[in-house]
Design an enzyme around this catalytic site. Structure first.
Site, PDB file in Angstrom:
ATOM      1  N   LYS A  28       0.839  -1.216   0.000  1.00 17.82           N
ATOM      2  CA  LYS A  28       0.000   0.000   0.000  1.00 17.82           C
ATOM      3  C   LYS A  28       0.864   1.252   0.000  1.00 17.82           C
ATOM      4  O   LYS A  28       0.619   2.186  -0.765  1.00 17.82           O
ATOM      5  CB  LYS A  28      -0.937  -0.046   1.216  1.00 17.82           C
ATOM      6  CG  LYS A  28      -1.864   1.151   1.305  1.00 17.82           C
ATOM      7  CD  LYS A  28      -3.151   0.805   2.029  1.00 17.82           C
ATOM      8  CE  LYS A  28      -2.959   0.610   3.520  1.00 17.82           C
ATOM      9  NZ  LYS A  28      -2.834   1.897   4.241  1.00 17.82           N
ATOM     10  N   GLN A 176       4.656   9.412   7.181  1.00 21.05           N
ATOM     11  CA  GLN A 176       3.753  10.284   6.423  1.00 21.05           C
ATOM     12  C   GLN A 176       4.206  11.729   6.529  1.00 21.05           C
ATOM     13  O   GLN A 176       4.218  12.462   5.537  1.00 21.05           O
ATOM     14  CB  GLN A 176       2.318  10.119   6.930  1.00 21.05           C
ATOM     15  CG  GLN A 176       1.756   8.736   6.634  1.00 21.05           C
ATOM     16  CD  GLN A 176       0.386   8.511   7.242  1.00 21.05           C
ATOM     17  OE1 GLN A 176      -0.154   9.373   7.944  1.00 21.05           O
ATOM     18  NE2 GLN A 176      -0.186   7.350   6.990  1.00 21.05           N
ATOM     19  N   ASP A 327       1.918  -0.803  11.901  1.00 21.59           N
ATOM     20  CA  ASP A 327       0.592  -1.268  11.470  1.00 21.59           C
ATOM     21  C   ASP A 327       0.304  -2.706  11.899  1.00 21.59           C
ATOM     22  O   ASP A 327      -0.789  -3.224  11.655  1.00 21.59           O
ATOM     23  CB  ASP A 327       0.468  -1.159   9.947  1.00 21.59           C
ATOM     24  CG  ASP A 327       0.461   0.297   9.491  1.00 21.59           C
ATOM     25  OD1 ASP A 327       0.030   1.155  10.278  1.00 21.59           O
ATOM     26  OD2 ASP A 327       0.898   0.561   8.360  1.00 21.59           O
ATOM     27  N   ARG A 358      -6.294   2.159  17.925  1.00 23.03           N
ATOM     28  CA  ARG A 358      -6.063   0.714  17.815  1.00 23.03           C
ATOM     29  C   ARG A 358      -5.736   0.058  19.153  1.00 23.03           C
ATOM     30  O   ARG A 358      -5.952  -1.154  19.311  1.00 23.03           O
ATOM     31  CB  ARG A 358      -4.962   0.431  16.780  1.00 23.03           C
ATOM     32  CG  ARG A 358      -5.447   0.677  15.374  1.00 23.03           C
ATOM     33  CD  ARG A 358      -4.406   0.387  14.324  1.00 23.03           C
ATOM     34  NE  ARG A 358      -5.032   0.428  12.996  1.00 23.03           N
ATOM     35  CZ  ARG A 358      -4.370   0.514  11.858  1.00 23.03           C
ATOM     36  NH1 ARG A 358      -3.044   0.585  11.859  1.00 23.03           N
ATOM     37  NH2 ARG A 358      -5.025   0.537  10.703  1.00 23.03           N
TER      38      ARG A 358
END
Ligand code: S3P
Length: 449
Positions: A28, A176, A327, A358
């Protein structure tokens, strides 16, 4: 896609061993970057193995809205005719990045040094996530942003007409943020510098070099420093996207906890900035074998074989490993529930600002499945119940978060009783073929919606 359709409730039942080959989709992170850098190059970039998940398709549409030509030739095969650094046109409509934090944040960076105005939005999950971490450094460069309270979407950004190169130390470990600053720096004169305390995934740097930009990465006293020389002419590339180690994590971890399993996941990316989960699993005693290690398209890859591992033990996951497996904590916490003893996962406050909180999502769902979980502000400890020791028999909330949904479906495959997730729809953002792929290995899923 601001919202997907009606909730797709799904149940995973305990069943037979998982066997076979799991061909997981393209990475991704690399897929987003291939589309964005393709759009910033002059000429035609060809991509194979692109992840055709909703997140990446939203980024492809966004690149078209900024003036690139984005075309699909066949499964995973795409062509992007870019407009060059500084060549973005002003989009005619709102840019909807769906569920994707990576998409919206990287695109904000890519447009921030071009004098166009764009408005960004996304689904309910993305609209709740912080964007100040991106717009703060972009403001130093000269971009202006107006969003909702808390720096949330929808948000309008006007790119800088005379962008300044910045020297920015990221306040949190975030690829990011790093990537947004580097992409913005492409159209600034001189050198843009990003310093991070811990090294985060380096796909942007690797790919920028591939497109011909000058990017220097070095270890410094403060951590890691990346220096980009602005205003390169990016040359179009041929990019083969490796398979996603974050998606591979699901069939691999399922094989470790479902009795009798033996699964091969070929050709997965094993960039060291992404491979932290596999180091953690090996420390727990997982039966993992990396076959045929090689390099493809500037990224290390291997074929990974995973077998049922009934004697795994809990570990303390080193907090400095967090960026390399950020992740994967949801699925690691499921494996931890099937190991003996406690697994301590600390230094992961960033997990609270992902597609969902999360830490809370996993703690709540695992408790409903009969697992003791202690939660702190910056992490959680899972008290494992050993192989076959998780009760299950719960319905858990996926909270618009693909990785939470997949993690609990895997949990249900090895628990004593089935586990239901309230909405498996978001899985399509990153792993569109998850249900058929897992079913082909032997998983028993039923759609309850
Ligand atoms: C990503 C960076 C990570 C990760 C996300 C993808 C990327 O986010 O969680 O799924 O492609 O750069 P942060 O940069 O917020 O840690």
């Amino acid at each position: 896609m601001a919202a997907h359709g009606p909730a797709q409730m799904m149940t995973a039942r305990p069943g037979a061993a998982l066997t076979g080959t799991a061909e997981v989709p393209g990475d991704k992170s690399i897929s987003h970057r291939a589309l964005i850098l393709g759009a910033l190059a002059v000429g035609e970039t060809r991509i194979t193995g692109l992840l055709e998940g909703a997140d990446v398709l939203d980024t492809g549409r966004a690149m078209a809205a900024f003036g690139a030509q984005v075309e699909r030739d066949g499964a995973g095969a795409w062509r992007v005719r870019g407009v060059g650094v500084g060549g973005f046109a002003e989009p005619e409509d709102v840019i909807d990045c769906g569920n994707s934090g990576t998409g919206v944040r990287l695109i904000m960076g890519a447009m921030a040094s071009t004098p166009v105005t764009a408005t960004f939005t996304g689904d309910a999950s993305l609209r709740s996530r912080p964007m100040g971490r991106i717009t703060d450094p972009l403001a130093l460069l000269g971009a202006r942003a107006v969003g909702r309270s808390g720096g949330r979407l929808p948000m309008t950004i006007t790119g800088a007409a005379d962008p300044l190169p910045v020297d920015y130390a990221t306040p949190m470990a975030s690829a990011q943020v790093k990537s947004a600053v580097l992409l913005a720096g492409l159209n600034a004169p001189g050198q843009t510098v990003v310093t991070e305390r811990a090294a985060t995934r380096d796909h942007t740097e690797r790919m920028l070099r591939g497109f011909g930009a000058e990017v220097v990465s070095e270890t410094v006293a403060e951590g890691f420093r990346i220096t980009l020389t602005g205003r390169p002419e990016l040359r179009p590339q041929v990019i083969a996207v490796p398979r996603d180690p974050s998606s591979a994590a699901f069939p691999v971890c399922a094989a470790l906890i479902v009795p009798g399993s033996d699964v091969l996941v070929p050709n997965i990316g094993l960039n060291p900035t992404r491979a932290g989960l596999y180091a953690s699993l090996q420390e727990m005693g997982a039966d993992l074998v990396f076959e045929n290690p090689r390099e493809e398209g500037g990224e290390p890859v291997a074929d990974l074989r995973a077998r049922f591992s009934p004697d795994m033990k809990g570990i303390v996951v080193p907090p400095e490993r967090a960026p390399a497996m950020i992740d994967e904590y949801p699925i690691l916490s499921v494996v931890a529930a099937f190991a003996g003893g406690a697994t301590v996962m600390a230094g992961v406050h960033e997990l609270r600002v992902k597609e969902s909180d999360r830490v809370d999502a996993m703690a709540t769902g695992l408790r409903a499945c009969g697992v003791r979980v202690d939660e702190t502000e910056d992490g959680f400890t899972v008290h494992g119940r050993g192989a076959g020791g998780v009760a299950g028999g719960a319905k858990v909330a996926a909270r618009l978060d693909h990785r939470i949904a997949m993690s609990f479906l895997i949990c249900g495959m090895a628990a004593a009783r089935p586990v239901t997730v309230d909405d498996a729809g978001p899985i399509a953002t990153s792993f569109p073929g998850f249900v058929p792929l897992m079913t082909a290995l032997g998983a028993q899923f039923s759609d309850e919606s």
